[in-house]
Scaffold this motif. Structure first.
Motif, mmCIF file in Angstrom:
data_model
loop_
_atom_site.group_PDB
_atom_site.id
_atom_site.type_symbol
_atom_site.label_atom_id
_atom_site.label_comp_id
_atom_site.label_asym_id
_atom_site.label_seq_id
_atom_site.Cartn_x
_atom_site.Cartn_y
_atom_site.Cartn_z
ATOM 1 N N ILE A 1 -40.834 -58.094 35.501
ATOM 2 C CA ILE A 1 -40.094 -59.012 34.622
ATOM 3 C C ILE A 1 -40.679 -58.986 33.206
ATOM 4 N N ASN A 2 -41.990 -59.010 33.120
ATOM 5 C CA ASN A 2 -42.619 -58.993 31.792
ATOM 6 C C ASN A 2 -42.331 -57.691 31.053
ATOM 7 N N GLU A 3 -42.377 -56.587 31.801
ATOM 8 C CA GLU A 3 -42.067 -55.292 31.171
ATOM 9 C C GLU A 3 -40.625 -55.261 30.675
ATOM 10 N N VAL B 1 -38.944 -54.868 26.817
ATOM 11 C CA VAL B 1 -37.891 -53.890 26.510
ATOM 12 C C VAL B 1 -36.662 -54.614 25.955
ATOM 13 N N ALA B 2 -36.309 -55.705 26.616
ATOM 14 C CA ALA B 2 -35.099 -56.442 26.226
ATOM 15 C C ALA B 2 -35.212 -56.978 24.795
ATOM 16 N N LYS B 3 -36.370 -57.560 24.480
ATOM 17 C CA LYS B 3 -36.531 -58.146 23.137
ATOM 18 C C LYS B 3 -36.476 -57.072 22.056
ATOM 19 N N VAL C 1 -27.584 -54.419 24.954
ATOM 20 C CA VAL C 1 -28.922 -54.861 25.378
ATOM 21 C C VAL C 1 -28.972 -54.974 26.912
ATOM 22 N N HIS C 2 -27.983 -55.647 27.481
ATOM 23 C CA HIS C 2 -27.999 -55.813 28.939
ATOM 24 C C HIS C 2 -27.789 -54.487 29.677
ATOM 25 N N ARG C 3 -26.965 -53.623 29.118
ATOM 26 C CA ARG C 3 -26.797 -52.297 29.740
ATOM 27 C C ARG C 3 -28.139 -51.575 29.779
#
Ligand code: ADP
Ligand code: MG
Length: 476
Positions: free
Chosen positions: A16-18, A22-24, A163-165
């Motif tokens: 989750i942290n990784e 990536v998401a941010k 982003v979600h993709r």
């Protein structure tokens, strides 16, 4: 309902942290941005706009239902905005006790008295829904409200699908990533603004974005502004104060600001009392309303988006007034209504009070306000109604059934917060745009969606209020 991320994955803190990192970064790269609260007018400091780590499952049929009803909502809002008698009758009790609505209403009356109905109307609205869980477990689409002024996040919502993709791909869910829908409300908004500008018919005239002093959400606007510039349509950001100081009407009622003619005023401000910091702001609003410039929204359309209007529309026979020969349209719109109840003085309002006091947890008490954080829930409903039940002040509110969506686990990403699994509720918004010229609809479209998700512990509040975050539907 199958969510894109299984529970065991949500328990893997390292993963989750990784993924959150990536998401941010991806959000920053994609321009899902805001300025920071502490320095809202400093262009150098930005942060990603808050968003969910994962998209949220939405049933396909319900999503399509929301899209399909939008052009009817556009027509409905536009019809209400022109129905002087309806607005007058509907808002009579509200304006008797609510100063802000009364003030808007007075502008409306003045424009009517002067006989200056605008010939071009431009509507940009967003109808918001939650999925209500029925006793048998099925879900149904229920409208929270329709925003007819300053409906936001069409810009940023155009950038979040990527982003979600990307997050899903990195999480090893390539097939799921393909299910994130394209979305580009910003393009639809600017197309409608461009159409209105074109119909106004002066190449040198500008589009004003009427904005507030705090520019936290400026990037959301910029997507639309920049799209207009791409079409070689000049835009300018201005505040009420600028209009007051530099604006004037010529003898044909054309609006000039700093000697520049204005074709369209797009309000991204002006929806709550605090936005009018002085009498000058009200004077500026009146000047714009009286002008030939296209207003998005005009004062009638602004009033059509009040919660009181929403409540009256839910009364038997009222939708039929607007769609006398279209029972299917009436049915389609009405299917999205939940219970809405008047608090006017008299037996009907008395019954509403009694019902709310008997089971306050079943309802939401709403004043005529926008912008989040104004609604009243649970035991506070009892307190307020006990206090106001015999006073006309109760007419400033409407009562609404509380919609009960199913909480879903997700992770809300926002600056300064450690990613953690949270029970969340989502709200689906659908953007509609239309342009009418002298009684003829020249554009009427649904142009995209916005999914917002919040911690289920918060009863109220949008993205700007710091409660909800941006999300994407994952159709199942
Ligand atoms: P505002 O104009 O301030 O945005 P809304 O009517 O959209 O007012 O309400 C604000 C928030 O309160 C919504 O985003 C939603 O989270 C919650 N809310 C409003 N009405 C209901 C309802 N009937 N049932 C459940 N939640 C509601
Ligand atoms: Mg809202």
């Amino acid at each position: 309902m199958a969510q894109p991320m299984p529970d065991e994955m949500l328990k893997n803190t390292k993963l989750i942290n990784e993924l959150a990192d990536v998401a941010k970064d991806t959000a920053l790269l994609q321009g899902v941005l805001m300025r920071i609260q502490e320095t809202p007018n400093l262009s150098e400091l930005v942060v990603y706009a808050p968003f969910t780590l994962f998209p949220t499952a939405v049933p396909k049929a319900i999503y399509h239902q929301a899209l399909a009803v939008q052009t009817h909502y556009n027509i409905l809002v536009d019809k209400i905005s022109q129905d002087v008698d309806f607005l007058q009758e509907t808002l009579a009790s509200t304006i008797a006790v609510d100063d802000f609505t009364a003030r808007l209403f007075r502008i409306h009356q003045q424009i009517l008295k002067e006989g200056r109905a605008p010939s071009i109307a431009l509507g940009i609205n967003r109808s918001d829904y939650m999925l209500d869980q029925r006793d048998n477990g099925s879900l149904s689409l229920k409208q929270i409200e329709i925003n007819t002024i300053a409906a936001s996040f069409g810009g940023l919502a155009s950038r979040t699908p990527y982003v979600h993709r990307h997050v899903l791909k990195v999480a090893g869910r390539l097939e799921d990533s393909k299910r994130i829908l394209d979305n580009n409300p910003a393009a639809g908004l600017s197309r409608a603004l461009a159409k209105a500008w074109e119909l106004y018919g002066s190449n040198s005239a500008i589009i004003i974005f009427l904005v507030e002093k705090s520019q936290v959400n400026i990037f959301d606007h910029r997507y639309v502004e920049n799209d207009l510039w791409k079409r070689n349509i000049p835009t300018k950001r201005m505040q009420f104060e600028d209009i007051y100081k530099m604006g004037c009407l010529d003898q044909d009622r054309r609006l000039f600001v700093n000697d520049q003619e204005v074709a369209v005023v797009y309000f991204r401000n002006g929806y709550m009392p605090q936005n009018y910091s002085s009498e000058q702001s009200w004077d500026a609003r009146l000047m714009m309303e009286r002008s030939l410039a296209v207003k998005c929204p005009d004062i009638g359309t602004h009033l059509a988006g009040t919660k009181k209007v929403q409540q009256v529309l839910a009364r038997p026979g009222v939708l039929e007034r607007f769609f006398p020969d279209q029972p299917q349209v009436v049915e389609q719109i009405r299917a999205t209504f939940t219970g809405l109840y008047a608090l006017d003085m008299g037996p009907e309002g008395d019954k509403t009070v009694e019902m709310a006091l008997a089971a306050p947890e079943r309802f939401v008490l709403k004043p005529q306000r926008e912008g989040g954080g104004n609604n009243i829930y649970g035991s506070e409903i009892s307190e307020v109604l006990q206090r106001l039940k015999d006073s006309p002040e109760r007419m400033a509110y409407i009562l609404m059934d509380k919609i009960q969506p199913i909480p879903v686990k997700n992770i809300l990403l926002r600056r300064g917060a450690t990613p953690k699994v949270t029970n969340c509720l989502s709200e689906l918004g659908v953007f509609g745009v239309y342009v009418r010229q002298s009684g003829h609809m020249v554009m009427n479209e649904c142009v995209g969606h916005l999914l917002r998700t919040k911690n289920s512990e918060h009863a109220d509040g949008g993205v700007s209020a710091g409660v909800a975050v941006l999300d994407n539907p994952f159709l199942v």
